[in-house]
Design a protein around this motif. Structure first.
Motif, PDB file in Angstrom:
ATOM      1  N   ASN A   1      37.543   0.528  58.736  1.00 25.22           N
ATOM      2  CA  ASN A   1      36.734  -0.080  57.711  1.00 25.22           C
ATOM      3  C   ASN A   1      36.891  -1.594  57.695  1.00 25.22           C
ATOM      4  O   ASN A   1      35.925  -2.310  57.455  1.00 25.22           O
TER       5      ASN A   1
ATOM      6  N   LYS B   1      37.685  -3.703  60.178  1.00 27.99           N
ATOM      7  CA  LYS B   1      36.985  -4.310  61.311  1.00 27.99           C
ATOM      8  C   LYS B   1      35.475  -4.195  61.133  1.00 27.99           C
ATOM      9  O   LYS B   1      34.741  -5.145  61.370  1.00 27.99           O
ATOM     10  N   TYR B   2      35.013  -3.042  60.701  1.00 28.27           N
ATOM     11  CA  TYR B   2      33.579  -2.818  60.524  1.00 28.27           C
ATOM     12  C   TYR B   2      32.976  -3.791  59.510  1.00 28.27           C
ATOM     13  O   TYR B   2      31.875  -4.288  59.691  1.00 28.27           O
ATOM     14  N   ASN B   3      33.713  -4.083  58.440  1.00 29.80           N
ATOM     15  CA  ASN B   3      33.217  -4.969  57.394  1.00 29.80           C
ATOM     16  C   ASN B   3      33.585  -6.435  57.614  1.00 29.80           C
ATOM     17  O   ASN B   3      33.293  -7.282  56.767  1.00 29.80           O
TER      18      ASN B   3
ATOM     19  N   CYS C   1      36.527  -7.889  57.654  1.00 34.61           N
ATOM     20  CA  CYS C   1      37.621  -8.391  56.806  1.00 34.61           C
ATOM     21  C   CYS C   1      38.763  -8.884  57.686  1.00 34.61           C
ATOM     22  O   CYS C   1      39.129  -8.228  58.662  1.00 34.61           O
TER      23      CYS C   1
END
Length: 97
Positions: free
Chosen positions: A1, A3-5, A7
């Motif tokens: 999550n 890496k995907y977003n 952050c």
């Protein structure tokens, strides 16, 4: 999550301990405590069941202008299906319309 977003990984600290202890240990009660790195910009509470036991610590640990997200799975209790359980957990009575 993370890496995907997009952050930054160095700004996120996972914890597998007691959430209340972590929040109380990082209370953002004053400007000095925030300057010392205390407090969180975002707290996301998503317990299985009631979030009531986490709210006090979360409110004290989120920084001014921060974001406190709360999700609960006990909607039936809050919406009036089990009024006795609502009173036991929250000290209040639910209303049915």
């Amino acid at each position: 999550n993370l890496k995907y977003n997009g952050c930054p990984l160095d700004k996120t600290i996972p914890n597998m301990g007691d959430a209340c202890e972590v929040m109380y240990a990082n209370r953002a009660l004053s400007r000095k405590s925030v300057e010392e790195g205390k407090g969180f910009d975002v707290i996301d509470l998503d317990p299985y069941g009631s979030a009531a036991e986490f709210l006090d610590g979360a409110v004290q640990a989120v920084r001014d202008g921060g974001l406190l997200c709360v999700t609960c799975t006990d909607k039936a209790v809050l919406c009036g299906k089990n009024s006795e359980t609502c009173f036991g957990k929250y000290g209040s009575l639910s209303l049915r319309h």
